[in-house]
Design a protein around this motif. Structure first.
Motif, mmCIF file in Angstrom:
data_model
loop_
_atom_site.group_PDB
_atom_site.id
_atom_site.type_symbol
_atom_site.label_atom_id
_atom_site.label_comp_id
_atom_site.label_asym_id
_atom_site.label_seq_id
_atom_site.Cartn_x
_atom_site.Cartn_y
_atom_site.Cartn_z
ATOM 1 N N GLY A 32 -1.520 -2.272 -17.427
ATOM 2 C CA GLY A 32 -1.874 -2.541 -18.820
ATOM 3 C C GLY A 32 -1.287 -3.856 -19.312
ATOM 4 N N ASN A 33 -1.811 -4.338 -20.423
ATOM 5 C CA ASN A 33 -1.306 -5.555 -21.074
ATOM 6 C C ASN A 33 -1.321 -6.770 -20.157
ATOM 7 N N GLY A 34 -2.338 -6.845 -19.249
ATOM 8 C CA GLY A 34 -2.472 -8.002 -18.384
ATOM 9 C C GLY A 34 -1.440 -8.078 -17.280
ATOM 10 N N GLN A 35 -0.813 -6.952 -16.918
ATOM 11 C CA GLN A 35 0.225 -6.943 -15.905
ATOM 12 C C GLN A 35 -0.092 -5.926 -14.808
ATOM 13 N N PHE A 36 0.490 -6.151 -13.628
ATOM 14 C CA PHE A 36 0.380 -5.173 -12.548
ATOM 15 C C PHE A 36 1.718 -5.059 -11.840
ATOM 16 N N ILE A 37 1.900 -3.952 -11.122
ATOM 17 C CA ILE A 37 3.116 -3.746 -10.343
ATOM 18 C C ILE A 37 2.751 -3.895 -8.871
ATOM 19 N N GLN A 38 3.638 -4.533 -8.093
ATOM 20 C CA GLN A 38 3.342 -4.789 -6.698
ATOM 21 C C GLN A 38 4.636 -4.828 -5.877
ATOM 22 N N ALA A 39 4.477 -4.598 -4.567
ATOM 23 C CA ALA A 39 5.532 -4.877 -3.585
ATOM 24 C C ALA A 39 5.006 -6.065 -2.780
ATOM 25 N N PRO A 40 5.423 -7.295 -3.066
ATOM 26 C CA PRO A 40 4.718 -8.488 -2.555
ATOM 27 C C PRO A 40 4.867 -8.752 -1.058
ATOM 28 N N LYS A 41 6.086 -9.015 -0.574
ATOM 29 C CA LYS A 41 6.243 -9.451 0.810
ATOM 30 C C LYS A 41 7.714 -9.356 1.206
ATOM 31 N N PRO A 42 8.027 -9.547 2.500
ATOM 32 C CA PRO A 42 9.419 -9.464 2.954
ATOM 33 C C PRO A 42 10.326 -10.420 2.178
ATOM 34 N N GLY A 43 11.542 -9.932 1.894
ATOM 35 C CA GLY A 43 12.485 -10.726 1.126
ATOM 36 C C GLY A 43 12.335 -10.548 -0.368
ATOM 37 N N GLY A 91 -2.139 -4.103 -5.481
ATOM 38 C CA GLY A 91 -1.209 -3.847 -6.579
ATOM 39 C C GLY A 91 -1.849 -2.855 -7.534
ATOM 40 N N MET A 92 -1.098 -2.388 -8.535
ATOM 41 C CA MET A 92 -1.609 -1.405 -9.494
ATOM 42 C C MET A 92 -1.532 -1.986 -10.901
ATOM 43 N N TYR A 93 -2.644 -1.947 -11.622
ATOM 44 C CA TYR A 93 -2.682 -2.446 -12.989
ATOM 45 C C TYR A 93 -1.928 -1.484 -13.906
ATOM 46 N N SER A 114 0.826 -1.211 0.000
ATOM 47 C CA SER A 114 0.000 0.000 0.000
ATOM 48 C C SER A 114 0.853 1.251 0.000
ATOM 49 N N GLY A 115 2.086 1.170 0.562
ATOM 50 C CA GLY A 115 2.984 2.314 0.542
ATOM 51 C C GLY A 115 3.367 2.700 -0.875
ATOM 52 N N LEU A 116 3.628 1.701 -1.734
ATOM 53 C CA LEU A 116 3.961 1.967 -3.129
ATOM 54 C C LEU A 116 2.803 2.646 -3.845
ATOM 55 N N VAL A 117 1.585 2.137 -3.629
ATOM 56 C CA VAL A 117 0.411 2.707 -4.280
ATOM 57 C C VAL A 117 0.170 4.130 -3.804
ATOM 58 N N GLN A 118 0.199 4.342 -2.487
ATOM 59 C CA GLN A 118 -0.053 5.668 -1.936
ATOM 60 C C GLN A 118 0.988 6.669 -2.427
ATOM 61 N N TYR A 119 2.275 6.271 -2.404
ATOM 62 C CA TYR A 119 3.364 7.169 -2.792
ATOM 63 C C TYR A 119 3.260 7.540 -4.275
ATOM 64 N N SER A 120 2.928 6.586 -5.128
ATOM 65 C CA SER A 120 2.851 6.840 -6.569
ATOM 66 C C SER A 120 1.693 7.766 -6.903
ATOM 67 N N TYR A 121 0.535 7.505 -6.331
ATOM 68 C CA TYR A 121 -0.618 8.358 -6.615
ATOM 69 C C TYR A 121 -0.383 9.786 -6.132
ATOM 70 N N GLY A 168 -3.740 2.119 -13.973
ATOM 71 C CA GLY A 168 -3.939 2.834 -12.716
ATOM 72 C C GLY A 168 -4.975 2.220 -11.803
ATOM 73 N N ASP A 169 -5.788 1.255 -12.297
ATOM 74 C CA ASP A 169 -6.761 0.590 -11.416
ATOM 75 C C ASP A 169 -6.018 -0.171 -10.311
ATOM 76 N N LEU A 170 -6.641 -0.215 -9.116
ATOM 77 C CA LEU A 170 -6.039 -0.907 -7.979
ATOM 78 C C LEU A 170 -6.625 -2.310 -7.867
#
Length: 468
Positions: free
Chosen positions: A167-178, A163-165, A108-115, A145-147
């Motif tokens: 386009g092209n069937g892909q999204f960007i995310q910060a998944p988990k520790p490590g 995560g954030m969509y 959520s930090g990645l999404v909040q910071y980007s928006y 930009g859809d969440l």
């Protein structure tokens, strides 16, 4: 007996109470193993144990390359592209519990910071609260930009990841520790629901389809001439130029295959091609797309790899482009002069008080400085003393055309047929009795001192005599 029974009952009650106390203690105080499995940094980030276990169960998926990097990373003034491109800058940043800066992000930090930093839109801090924003959209109708959200109970209250969509069937995310910020395919890790924060993207207005067709029928080149023939037609000229016959709007470009840069452009006239017109009758006056270009070879192109491009332009210089067609799959190597210095003596003969010398001498060193090869005062025949190898005399000679030489060397020596010579040299008294041979010289001065190329006919010698 009665006393023993009472003691047995009391012992049973005591065991019951101890069991109750153990259960209450387990509820109030997690076991040692549970505490170890629920780090303090997680508690401090406000993540419940249930959310924590859900996050840690996110699958380990490899980072995917962008499906269409040119599309995703293009400059754009839309909010959708802006927020996506901003988030993509942080690919590779490590996951940090409660992270909300480029030194480390959680989901959520990645999404909040980007928006916030890309388009000035403020979102709540955690994924559960972000899931309550915007409006619901189908996973089959996503836009940039859809969440995207994952929940452990099927509703917003159980949301544990976002995560954030892109386009092209892909999204960007910060998944988990490590792990780190990365791109993932939706098919690999499908979300449970999606929310749209931004307005719907405008549906692009369809633009008319533009067709262009072309073919190179023949390309030929030697040291002297370049020929290019073929055809190029386009419906981009309709209806602006229904005639398609403006001669100064057609060009052939010679392109450097190694750099993709223009070497030269040449205006071409319209050539009617009935065969093209028959096939492409749907393109008005398409038969006027033929071209035939013959130009002198540019010596600076020797040895280069080239391809050709044809252009319809709306100006006489060919700068206002209407339509280009690149024949860049057909690459040609421009021939280069062979390093040649050769010649032959047809006749070396002593007659009374004269030495007759006839033959030819050609050299590639004259190209391209002297394309005519016809400067008479730059040609000399030297009489050489065979005993000492020293010059006895030199005589300027005129250029003599030799068709037989031109036939052999026409594609390697520019105007090589002008290498012939024929000269009568008077024999001096002091030469009598000497054995001599001759040498041919191209020079850049009228005295024959600035040598361009020499050729020695040393294997052919004669003895000079003077009739008394």
């Amino acid at each position: 007996m009665i006393k023993n029974k009472i003691g047995h009952i009391n012992r049973n009650k005591k065991g019951f109470y101890i069991a109750i106390l153990i259960i209450l203690a387990m509820i109030a105080f997690p076991t040692t193993s549970l505490a170890a499995d629920y780090p303090n940094e997680v508690r401090n980030a406000g993540v419940s144990y249930e959310e924590y276990t859900s996050i840690m169960s996110i699958p380990d998926l490899k980072a995917e390359p962008l499906a269409s990097p040119r599309t995703l990373l293009k400059a754009s003034n839309t909010q959708h592209d802006a927020v996506v491109n901003y988030a993509l800058k942080y690919i590779g940043v490590p996951y940090v519990w409660g992270g909300s800066s480029p030194s480390g992000f959680d989901c959520s930090g990645l999404v909040q910071y980007s928006y916030k930093n890309a388009i000035g839109v403020s979102l709540p801090r955690v994924s559960k609260d972000q899931g309550a924003q915007g409006r619901s959209v189908s996973l089959n109708n996503l836009q940039k930009g859809d969440l995207l959200f994952w929940t452990n109970n099927g509703v917003v209250s159980g949301t544990y990841h976002v995560g954030m969509y892109i386009g092209n069937g892909q999204f960007i995310q910060a998944p988990k520790p490590g792990d780190h910020v990365k791109v993932t395919n939706i098919s690999s890790y499908r979300p449970h629901y999606a929310k749209r924060i931004l307005p719907d993207m405008a549906t692009p207005t369809p633009t008319p389809t533009s067709h262009h067709f072309a073919n190179l029928d023949k390309v030929s080149m030697d040291l002297n001439t370049l020929y290019v023939g073929g055809w190029h037609i386009t419906d981009s000229l309709q209806p602006a130029d229904p005639s398609h016959r403006v001669s100064n709007s057609r060009f052939v470009f010679v392109m450097d295959a190694s750099t993709g840069r223009e070497l030269g452009r040449y205006s071409i006239g319209q050539v009617w091609r009935q065969d093209v017109a028959n096939i492409y009758s749907g393109i008005r006056n398409g038969g006027y797309g033929g071209f035939n270009l013959t130009i002198p070879m540019n010596s600076s192109w020797y040895g280069k790899q080239v391809y050709f491009m044809t252009r319809f332009a709306s100006d006489a210089l060919g700068n206002a482009t209407i339509d280009d067609y690149y024949f860049n799959t057909q690459v040609y190597t421009v021939p280069s002069p062979t390093t040649i210095n050769t010649g032959a003596l047809d006749k070396l003969q002593v007659t009374e008080d004269n030495l007759y010398v006839g033959g030819w001498h050609i050299t590639s060193k004259l190209q391209p400085a002297d394309p005519s090869h016809q400067v008479s005062n730059s040609r000399f025949i030297f009489v050489m003393d065979a005993g000492t190898g020293r010059e006895l005399a030199r005589y300027p000679v005129a250029q003599v055309w030799r068709q037989d030489v031109a036939n052999v060397y026409s594609n390697t020596i520019h105007n090589g047929g002008y290498g012939g010579f024929s000269v009568n040299i008077p024999i001096k008294q002091e030469w009598s009795g000497k054995q001599v041979y001759v040498m041919s010289r191209y020079a850049s001065d009228i005295l024959g001192n600035q040598v361009i190329e020499d050729y020695y006919y040393i294997s052919q010698k004669v003895t000079l005599t003077i009739m008394k």
